[in-house]
Motif scaffolding. Structure first.
Motif, mmCIF file in Angstrom:
data_model
loop_
_atom_site.group_PDB
_atom_site.id
_atom_site.type_symbol
_atom_site.label_atom_id
_atom_site.label_comp_id
_atom_site.label_asym_id
_atom_site.label_seq_id
_atom_site.Cartn_x
_atom_site.Cartn_y
_atom_site.Cartn_z
ATOM 1 N N GLY A 3 42.397 62.547 38.572
ATOM 2 C CA GLY A 3 41.244 61.365 38.443
ATOM 3 C C GLY A 3 41.708 60.250 37.185
ATOM 4 N N ALA A 4 42.249 60.659 36.329
ATOM 5 C CA ALA A 4 43.035 60.027 35.280
ATOM 6 C C ALA A 4 43.897 59.087 35.513
ATOM 7 C CB ALA A 4 43.249 60.548 33.959
ATOM 8 N N THR A 5 44.947 59.841 36.487
ATOM 9 C CA THR A 5 45.950 58.928 36.948
ATOM 10 C C THR A 5 45.544 57.641 37.862
ATOM 11 O OG1 THR A 5 47.404 60.840 36.652
ATOM 12 C CG2 THR A 5 48.198 59.132 38.057
ATOM 13 N N THR A 6 44.466 58.119 38.719
ATOM 14 C CA THR A 6 43.941 57.211 39.742
ATOM 15 C C THR A 6 43.370 55.897 38.889
ATOM 16 O OG1 THR A 6 43.486 58.818 41.386
ATOM 17 C CG2 THR A 6 42.428 56.728 41.272
ATOM 18 N N ALA A 7 42.611 56.345 37.812
ATOM 19 C CA ALA A 7 41.765 55.354 37.149
ATOM 20 C C ALA A 7 42.906 54.254 36.166
ATOM 21 C CB ALA A 7 40.965 55.988 36.062
ATOM 22 N N ASP A 9 43.201 38.514 46.361
ATOM 23 C CA ASP A 9 41.917 38.602 47.147
ATOM 24 C C ASP A 9 40.772 39.083 46.429
ATOM 25 O OD1 ASP A 9 40.250 39.924 49.324
ATOM 26 O OD2 ASP A 9 41.520 39.406 50.512
ATOM 27 N N ILE A 10 39.643 38.261 46.485
ATOM 28 C CA ILE A 10 38.392 38.893 45.736
ATOM 29 C C ILE A 10 37.951 40.100 46.107
ATOM 30 C CG2 ILE A 10 37.061 37.554 47.331
ATOM 31 C CD1 ILE A 10 35.236 36.844 44.823
ATOM 32 N N LYS A 11 38.035 40.590 47.485
ATOM 33 C CA LYS A 11 37.503 42.035 47.823
ATOM 34 C C LYS A 11 38.275 42.921 47.556
ATOM 35 C CE LYS A 11 35.845 42.282 51.844
ATOM 36 N NZ LYS A 11 35.703 42.008 53.596
ATOM 37 N N ARG A 12 39.900 42.736 47.572
ATOM 38 C CA ARG A 12 40.797 43.691 46.820
ATOM 39 C C ARG A 12 40.748 44.031 45.525
ATOM 40 N NH1 ARG A 12 45.129 45.001 50.712
ATOM 41 N NH2 ARG A 12 44.911 44.089 52.748
ATOM 42 N N VAL A 13 40.526 43.043 44.701
ATOM 43 C CA VAL A 13 40.161 43.379 43.335
ATOM 44 C C VAL A 13 38.982 44.262 42.923
ATOM 45 C CG1 VAL A 13 39.567 42.486 41.043
ATOM 46 C CG2 VAL A 13 41.113 41.049 42.707
ATOM 47 N N ILE A 14 37.879 44.231 43.802
ATOM 48 C CA ILE A 14 36.776 45.015 43.571
ATOM 49 C C ILE A 14 37.074 46.317 44.346
ATOM 50 C CG2 ILE A 14 34.375 45.021 44.054
ATOM 51 C CD1 ILE A 14 34.193 42.334 44.209
ATOM 52 N N TYR A 39 39.971 47.895 44.237
ATOM 53 C CA TYR A 39 40.898 48.624 43.477
ATOM 54 C C TYR A 39 39.999 48.839 42.322
ATOM 55 C CZ TYR A 39 45.292 48.212 45.740
ATOM 56 O OH TYR A 39 46.315 48.471 46.844
ATOM 57 N N SER A 40 39.174 48.078 41.930
ATOM 58 C CA SER A 40 37.865 48.644 40.912
ATOM 59 C C SER A 40 37.238 50.009 41.438
ATOM 60 C CB SER A 40 36.961 47.589 40.586
ATOM 61 O OG SER A 40 35.955 48.141 39.879
ATOM 62 N N THR A 41 36.731 49.932 42.450
ATOM 63 C CA THR A 41 36.305 50.998 43.153
ATOM 64 C C THR A 41 37.118 52.395 42.863
ATOM 65 O OG1 THR A 41 34.812 49.686 44.801
ATOM 66 C CG2 THR A 41 35.238 52.199 44.989
ATOM 67 N N ALA A 48 40.001 51.242 30.906
ATOM 68 C CA ALA A 48 38.796 50.308 30.421
ATOM 69 C C ALA A 48 39.051 49.120 29.983
ATOM 70 C CB ALA A 48 37.962 51.081 29.367
ATOM 71 N N GLY A 49 40.138 48.813 29.298
ATOM 72 C CA GLY A 49 40.804 47.612 28.773
ATOM 73 C C GLY A 49 41.126 46.767 30.296
ATOM 74 N N PHE A 50 42.095 47.491 31.130
ATOM 75 C CA PHE A 50 42.458 46.650 32.307
ATOM 76 C C PHE A 50 41.072 46.266 32.992
ATOM 77 C CE2 PHE A 50 46.708 48.984 32.188
ATOM 78 C CZ PHE A 50 47.076 48.198 31.367
ATOM 79 N N THR A 51 40.264 47.054 33.224
ATOM 80 C CA THR A 51 39.137 46.821 34.054
ATOM 81 C C THR A 51 38.420 45.671 33.464
ATOM 82 O OG1 THR A 51 38.667 49.266 34.595
ATOM 83 C CG2 THR A 51 36.769 47.568 34.774
ATOM 84 N N SER A 52 38.129 45.591 32.318
ATOM 85 C CA SER A 52 37.429 44.264 31.542
ATOM 86 C C SER A 52 38.363 42.998 31.982
ATOM 87 C CB SER A 52 37.498 44.565 30.096
ATOM 88 O OG SER A 52 36.821 43.331 29.463
ATOM 89 N N PHE A 53 39.633 43.214 31.811
ATOM 90 C CA PHE A 53 40.630 42.062 31.950
ATOM 91 C C PHE A 53 40.580 41.510 33.448
ATOM 92 C CE2 PHE A 53 44.445 40.242 33.586
ATOM 93 C CZ PHE A 53 44.620 39.077 32.536
ATOM 94 N N TYR A 54 40.621 42.374 34.634
ATOM 95 C CA TYR A 54 40.668 41.985 35.777
ATOM 96 C C TYR A 54 39.218 41.632 36.291
ATOM 97 C CZ TYR A 54 39.602 46.703 37.486
ATOM 98 O OH TYR A 54 39.011 47.913 37.711
ATOM 99 N N SER A 55 38.198 42.421 35.599
ATOM 100 C CA SER A 55 36.766 42.054 36.137
ATOM 101 C C SER A 55 36.483 40.511 35.454
ATOM 102 C CB SER A 55 35.824 42.918 35.432
ATOM 103 O OG SER A 55 36.185 44.144 36.030
ATOM 104 N N TRP A 56 36.753 40.103 34.463
ATOM 105 C CA TRP A 56 36.448 38.725 33.886
ATOM 106 C C TRP A 56 37.514 37.914 34.618
ATOM 107 C CZ3 TRP A 56 32.030 37.740 32.412
ATOM 108 C CH2 TRP A 56 31.135 38.819 31.704
ATOM 109 N N ARG A 57 38.774 38.154 34.856
ATOM 110 C CA ARG A 57 39.718 37.330 35.728
ATOM 111 C C ARG A 57 39.053 36.990 36.874
ATOM 112 N NH1 ARG A 57 43.391 38.918 39.730
ATOM 113 N NH2 ARG A 57 45.323 37.384 39.837
#
Length: 661
Positions: free
Chosen positions: A292-296, A308-313, A315-317, A431-440
């Motif tokens: 789980g941690a590796t996947t996150a 691609d806007i859908k691919r960003v989301i 990978y977020s999933t 968590a830091g990466f998630t914030s960056f690519y989400s606001w990106r």
């Protein structure tokens, strides 16, 4: 009531699937959507009665199913708090996706088929979450896989959609093979597949050894690892994740349905449901935590550079599913389900919001061709912002209560576990990466000036829609039928965590779950996470704020910074852009050898050996002989006389030789 919740989507599938052509698109849409709305309302009533009320857990039996020797399986619906939570998630998101699809798919000529597939998918997922035994769960498990194949490949005239559907189907079969072996082993160990029976037998199996591959191994560890292999495939965990981004080839509502509340969460639900088994296998739980941690972390790194806007989301999933498995691995089963619950709202909101953006851009999905859309589609912008705040864990939004709690639980485990240290570090970085690519995503889509991207050869890239057609019209807000689901999901993304955190993981934990989730006598993770240093609780917020500020600088304050960073680190950029080259690696290791072996057996084995020496070879030799014999049929009398003379000479010779002997 529970029977209606489960079978109303099946009724919608049968009506739209069998009579959709004669009824027409609009009646098919209305019938399937109405039945899903009823199912969702009934699910919330069940949630209030069972989860928040005093209604006892029950198992209504629908009938006998399989009777074969010692294997006796009834078709029953297991109704407890875990079930009603999943019923609410599945039916709520599904009915909103149905409603949203009325607007999004209004130009598609195959709408009855699409809505039939959506309802079939929902029915399969409902069968999975209400299962009272492993075989019934496997039935729903495979039904979800089939329906996802149909939905991902809905536009079957597109080769890329067909390839994505096949890829999803095949990769999931790898995990399902392990799941099936796990079910077989459970039956071998307990003599049953019914949950109550195997849960009662689980404590007695602790420490039991089985002989496998020439060695003795812990029975429960092997069993749980095999079961988790199924969860890895269905929930797109590291190594079995490659199907998830390709699934974006399906219509956007399908992406929301698959990646928000249904298919990908099936693995999380399965591990939580089988928590009495996993509690007897600490090694398996450690493996769950590490995967789980590796996947996150892994998925978050890839999301940093996708366009691609859908691919960003997507990978977020994948990354958020990793968080859920971290929670399950450290023993916080209610934490994992709580994040599943909150994630369904904000991830469905993001996917449907992305669909609204794509609709406004006439089916353009490349974020590099967007920009400045907040003025054209202000409501969609507001909803996407809410979803992003919830995803990144902004205080008092849904993600703040669930995702931050998982990071705190990982830290509490890290005090006495190396896997906990690993999980804490990677989830914090993620968590830091998630914030960056989400606001990106938000900044590239809604801020700045409109611009057109260029491909690698310097040519202007053309807009493309889901059918491959280009458009050139001004962006516009989506119709009301698409905005209502966004508003409802936005409400859930804001308040689901605040309203339900106490019940799921707080002081009302025991009264809410009513033993639907098992935790052993040594499992005190929910208490331990509240005793960590106060400073640790601020770490997720710091990472969230840091990711936001970095994205703000790179994409708003100093545009062009991202390109300079990519140019300065070309190897790392290509590595992430190409998704760690897992597709290329699997193609080299599995796909090409499989095709080579298939061609060898086909051309060499079947063609040359079997057919060459068998039917084709025999028929060819017969034809050769007859072609030579037929030459004697010339029509000339002296030829026939000569042949007769040869025959008489041969007969006399044979007689003379035989007579001498």
């Amino acid at each position: 009531m529970y029977t209606a919740i489960v079978f109303l989507p099946l009724l919608g599938f049968l009506i739209a699937g069998a009579f959709g052509r004669s009824l027409g698109p609009r009646p098919s849409e209305l019938v399937t959507t109405s039945l899903l709305v009823i199912s969702a309302i009934l699910s919330w009533i069940a949630f209030i009665h069972v989860g928040l009320g005093e209604a006892p857990a029950s198992t209504p039996v629908l009938g006998a199913w399989i009777n074969s020797g010692a294997l006796n399986i009834e078709w029953a619906l297991r109704i407890d708090t875990l079930t009603v939570v999943m019923l609410v998630v599945v039916t709520s998101v599904s009915c909103l996706v149905h409603l949203y699809s009325i607007g999004y798919m209004h130009e598609d000529p195959s709408r009855p088929r699409f809505f039939a597939y959506l309802s079939l998918f929902t029915f399969a997922m409902l069968m999975l979450v209400t299962a009272d035994n492993l075989v019934q769960m496997f039935f729903g498990w495979e039904g979800v896989g089939l329906a996802s194949y149909l939905l991902i490949g809905f536009w079957y005239e597109k080769p890329s959609a067909c390839a994505a559907a096949i890829k999803a189907f095949v990769v999931n079969r790898v995990g399902d093979f392990g799941f099936a072996l796990g079910i077989f082993l459970v039956f071998a160990l307990t003599g049953s597949v019914a949950f109550d029976t195997i849960f009662a037998a689980a404590p007695g199996l602790a420490g039991k050894q089985i002989h496998i591959f020439g060695m003795n191994a812990d029975a429960m560890t092997v069993t749980c690892l095999l079961l988790f292999m199924g969860a890895m495939g269905k929930s797109a965990q590291f190594l079995l994740h490659t199907w998830l981004p390709d699934a974006m080839e399906g219509p956007t509502p399908v992406s929301a349905l698959i990646h928000a509340a249904t298919m990908v969460t099936a693995g999380v639900f399965m591990v939580a449901r089988l928590s009495p088994l996993f509690e007897q296998a600490p090694v398996a739980l450690t493996f769950v935590t590490i995967v789980g941690a590796t996947t996150a972390f892994f998925a978050a790194t890839i999301g940093l550079v996708q366009n691609d806007i859908k691919r960003v989301i997507a990978y977020s999933t994948c990354s958020q599913l990793g968080y859920m498995f971290v929670a399950l691995g450290v023993g916080g089963y209610s934490l994992g389900i709580f994040h599943l619950f909150t994630h369904a709202f904000f991830k469905a909101l993001l996917f449907l919001g992305a669909g609204s953006v794509i609709h406004a851009m006439h089916h353009e999905q490349d974020m590099r061709k967007m920009g400045g859309l907040r003025k054209d589609i202000p409501f969609t912008f507001a909803m996407m912002t809410i979803g992003t705040l919830a995803l990144t864990g902004f205080p008092f939004t849904a993600g703040y209560y669930s995702k931050d709690a998982i990071i705190e639980a990982a830290y509490a485990t890290s005090l006495h576990s190396g896997a906990g240290v690993y999980a804490f570090l990677l989830t914090v970085i993620a968590a830091g990466f998630t914030s960056f690519y989400s606001w990106r995503l938000v900044f590239m889509t809604f801020f700045g000036e409109r611009h057109v991207a260029h491909d690698d050869r310097g040519h202007a890239a053309h807009a493309h829609d889901d059918h491959g057609h280009g458009h050139d019209h001004a962006p516009h807000e989506s119709p009301l039928v698409m905005l209502i689901p966004l508003a409802l999901l936005g409400f859930g993304a804001l308040f689901a965590g605040l309203v339900f955190s106490s019940s799921f993981i707080g002081h009302g934990y025991e009264e809410f779950w009513k033993k639907a989730l098992y935790s052993g006598p040594g499992n005190h993770i929910l208490y331990a996470m509240h005793e960590i240093p106060e400073a640790v609780g601020y770490v997720p917020f710091v990472m969230m704020a840091g990711g936001f500020l970095l994205a703000l600088y790179v994409y708003v304050i100093a545009p062009g910074t991202a390109k300079r960073i990519a140019d300065a680190n070309p190897l790392l950029y290509r590595f992430l852009l190409n998704k760690w080259y897992f597709d290329e690696l699997y193609d080299l290791i599995f796909v090409r050898p499989a095709f080579w072996l298939g061609r060898l057996f086909w051309k060499g084995g079947d063609g040359r050996i079997i057919d060459g020496l068998g039917p084709d070879g025999i028929s060819a030799r017969v034809i050769d002989v007859t072609n030579r014999v037929v030459r004697l049929q010339t029509g000339y009398l002296y030829h026939y006389a000569f042949a007769m003379l040869i025959g008489v000479a041969a007969l006399i010779s044979w007689y003379l030789v035989g007579g001498v002997r």
